[in-house]
Design an enzyme around this catalytic site. Structure first.
Site, PDB file in Angstrom:
ATOM      1  CG  ASP A 166       7.801  59.076  41.307  1.00  0.00           C
ATOM      2  OD1 ASP A 166       7.492  58.102  41.585  1.00  0.00           O
ATOM      3  OD2 ASP A 166       8.255  59.303  40.258  1.00  0.00           O
ATOM      4  CG  ASP A 202      14.780  50.682  33.154  1.00  0.00           C
ATOM      5  OD1 ASP A 202      14.593  51.123  31.926  1.00  0.00           O
ATOM      6  OD2 ASP A 202      14.110  50.757  33.998  1.00  0.00           O
ATOM      7  CD  GLU A 234      13.036  53.677  28.671  1.00  0.00           C
ATOM      8  OE1 GLU A 234      12.398  54.520  29.242  1.00  0.00           O
ATOM      9  OE2 GLU A 234      13.440  52.572  29.125  1.00  0.00           O
ATOM     10  CG  HIS A 236       5.755  58.529  38.062  1.00  0.00           C
ATOM     11  ND1 HIS A 236       7.324  57.987  38.139  1.00  0.00           N
ATOM     12  CD2 HIS A 236       5.362  57.850  36.725  1.00  0.00           C
ATOM     13  CE1 HIS A 236       7.485  57.280  36.984  1.00  0.00           C
ATOM     14  NE2 HIS A 236       6.534  57.318  36.320  1.00  0.00           N
ATOM     15  CG  ASP A 291      12.449  58.359  29.147  1.00  0.00           C
ATOM     16  OD1 ASP A 291      12.714  59.643  29.272  1.00  0.00           O
ATOM     17  OD2 ASP A 291      11.593  57.689  29.505  1.00  0.00           O
ATOM     18  CD  GLU A 319       8.752  56.400  28.363  1.00  0.00           C
ATOM     19  OE1 GLU A 319       8.374  57.159  29.226  1.00  0.00           O
ATOM     20  OE2 GLU A 319       9.485  55.314  28.731  1.00  0.00           O
ATOM     21  CG  MET A 330       8.600  64.829  31.350  1.00  0.00           C
ATOM     22  SD  MET A 330       8.544  63.647  32.688  1.00  0.00           S
ATOM     23  CE  MET A 330       9.490  62.324  31.998  1.00  0.00           C
ATOM     24  CG  ASP A 364      13.181  56.034  32.520  1.00  0.00           C
ATOM     25  OD1 ASP A 364      13.306  55.748  33.744  1.00  0.00           O
ATOM     26  OD2 ASP A 364      12.136  55.757  31.775  1.00  0.00           O
ATOM     27  CE  LYS A 424       9.067  48.655  29.246  1.00  0.00           C
ATOM     28  NZ  LYS A 424       9.242  48.720  30.630  1.00  0.00           N
TER      29      LYS A 424
HETATM   30  C1  GCO Z   1       9.289  52.107  32.443  1.00  0.00           C
HETATM   31  C2  GCO Z   1       9.248  53.524  31.763  1.00  0.00           C
HETATM   32  C3  GCO Z   1       9.088  54.515  32.648  1.00  0.00           C
HETATM   33  C4  GCO Z   1       8.627  55.655  32.225  1.00  0.00           C
HETATM   34  C5  GCO Z   1       8.218  56.724  33.255  1.00  0.00           C
HETATM   35  C6  GCO Z   1       7.807  58.105  33.028  1.00  0.00           C
HETATM   36  O1  GCO Z   1       9.979  51.183  31.436  1.00  0.00           O
HETATM   37  O2  GCO Z   1       8.976  51.739  33.271  1.00  0.00           O
HETATM   38  O3  GCO Z   1      10.154  53.829  30.891  1.00  0.00           O
HETATM   39  O4  GCO Z   1      10.134  54.735  33.429  1.00  0.00           O
HETATM   40  O5  GCO Z   1       9.368  56.480  31.484  1.00  0.00           O
HETATM   41  O6  GCO Z   1       6.932  56.199  34.014  1.00  0.00           O
HETATM   42  O7  GCO Z   1       6.507  58.287  32.141  1.00  0.00           O
HETATM   43 MN    MN Z   2      11.014  55.467  30.211  1.00  0.00          MN
HETATM   44 MN    MN Z   3      11.788  51.723  30.321  1.00  0.00          MN
END
Ligand code: GCO
Ligand code: MN
Ligand code: MN
Length: 390
Positions: A58, A258, A218, A55, A246, A182, A89, A288, A184
């Site tokens: 980071d 994770d 992911e 990011h 991911d 992505e 990426m 990830d 979630k």
């Molecule tokens: C999470 C996400 C992040 C993203 C990352 C890249 O659950 O926090 O998976 O890890 O993948 O911000 O965009």
């Molecule tokens: Mn992710």
């Molecule tokens: Mn994640």
């Protein structure tokens, strides 16, 4: 010669935020010191990784001066060239700073939305400068706990507005860059917008340049909700939208864990690897995930090594699946039975003749319905393969 030693050609990558995770959680302070990005790049290269991702914040801490930014970028580029690592990426942190407390692109506050787009344009410049060809959009704080103010449909409209603007920016700059959304379902928000691969696919089709936008599914995200990640991956591949992936592990119904790839559900991880390898997907195999909070730095590198080794072990299992006489024999018998029917089907495409022929066809549903599908046999063969007795 360790046949599971990762090579550059395996295209394994990690985020600075993953190996650099300090173990801080909602209950406890960090258990490990932060890692210097240059150090992480060198360690990952030694372990056989190919790529590193970040990011904006980071790499260049939020609020750094131009001078600081230039020094950091120069040193990071040097580390990349010394180690042979690439940056396939990059992405934007639109979730840590308090300004994003109620979202970024979907915030109700016009100033927050504009700031989020500005931050992303700058982060895109940084990513492209370091070689990124894929740009990930994880929603982060795009979501809600309270639905009394913001209309969830309007949030999607705002999300589209931001992505369309950024697509325009990338085209205007002439960047060779594709976007990967992505999804979630929740965390950090109570409920996130664009919660699943399916929601994201539907959204992509409504964008100004849908061909420039795909997915970054992911493992943990689909699994948290109880969905089958292999199916999500399959649908993304079928739609030509798997731009990035991911990989990690996760138990259903838990918080966002994770875990190290394949550590919880090696069977599902096997199907992920098998599908990815068979699909022709040529992008990064990105982890990830993060080391358990109880680990020190040595544990972080053991974790990183473990992700890559498990992938390669499962890749070998996928090859064994393809070479196993009994498994292939059973598959061939099943296929022969499944393709024995030679009458009219939908596969020819629609015509009034085809419709008439199919309407007139007679089927012995009782006989077809009596056929056992032999999945018990097949699944047991897979289990024995994975347990190492075949
Ligand atoms: C999470 C996400 C992040 C993203 C990352 C890249 O659950 O926090 O998976 O890890 O993948 O911000 O965009
Ligand atoms: Mn992710
Ligand atoms: Mn994640």
């Amino acid at each position: 010669m360790d046949r599971f030693a990762p090579q550059k050609g395996d295209k394994f990558s990690f985020g600075l935020w993953t190996v650099g995770n300090t173990g801080r959680d909602a209950w406890g302070d960090p258990t490990r010191p932060p890692l210097d990005p240059v150090h992480s790049v060198h360690r990952l290269a030694e372990l056989g990784a190919w790529g590193v991702k970040f990011h904006d914040d980071d790499l260049v801490p939020f609020g750094s001066s131009q001078h600081e930014r230039d020094r950091i970028v120069r040193e990071f580029k040097q580390a990349l060239s010394d180690s042979g690592m690439v940056v396939p990426m990059a992405t934007t942190n639109l979730f840590s700073h308090p300004v994003f407390r109620d979202g970024a692109f979907t915030s109700a506050d016009a100033a927050v939305r504009a700031f989020a787009v500005q931050k992303t344009m700058r982060a895109i410049d940084l990513g492209v400068e370091l070689g990124a060809t894929t740009y990930v959009f994880w929603g982060g704080r795009e979501g809600a706990e309270v639905d009394a103010y913001r209309d969830p449909g309007e949030a999607i409209t705002r999300f589209r507005e931001a992505i369309n603007f950024l697509l325009g920016y990338v085209r205007d700059q002439g960047y060779d860059l594709r976007f990967a959304i992505e999804p979630k379902p929740n965390e950090p928000r109570g409920d996130a917008y664009l919660p699943t691969v399916g929601h994201a696919l539907a959204f992509i089709a409504t964008l100004d340049h849908p061909e420039m936008v795909g997915l970054n599914p992911e493992f943990a995200h689909e699994t948290m909700t109880g969905l089958n990640f292999v199916h999500a991956l399959g649908q993304a591949i079928e739609a030509g939208k798997l731009f990035h992936v991911d990989l990690n592990d996760q138990r259903m119904g838990r918080f966002d864990q994770d875990y190290r790839f394949a550590s919880e559900d090696p069977k599902r991880a096997f199907y992920v690897v098998k599908l990815l390898e068979a699909s022709g997907y040529a992008g990064p195999r990105h982890f990830d995930a993060k080391a358990y909070r109880m680990e020190d730095e040595a544990g972080v590198w053991a974790f990183a090594r473990g992700c890559m080794r498990s992938y390669l072990i499962l890749k070998e299992k996928a090859r064994q699946f393809d070479a196993d006489g009994e498994i292939q024999g059973l598959l061939a018998e099943l296929r022969a039975a499944d393709t024995a029917y030679a009458g009219p089907t939908a596969a020819t495409g629609y015509s009034s003749e085809a419709a008439a022929a199919l309407k007139a066809q007679s089927f012995d549903a009782a006989a077809i319905g009596a056929i056992g599908r032999r999945q018990e046999e097949l699944d047991q063969l897979v289990i024995e393969l994975l347990l190492g007795v075949r």
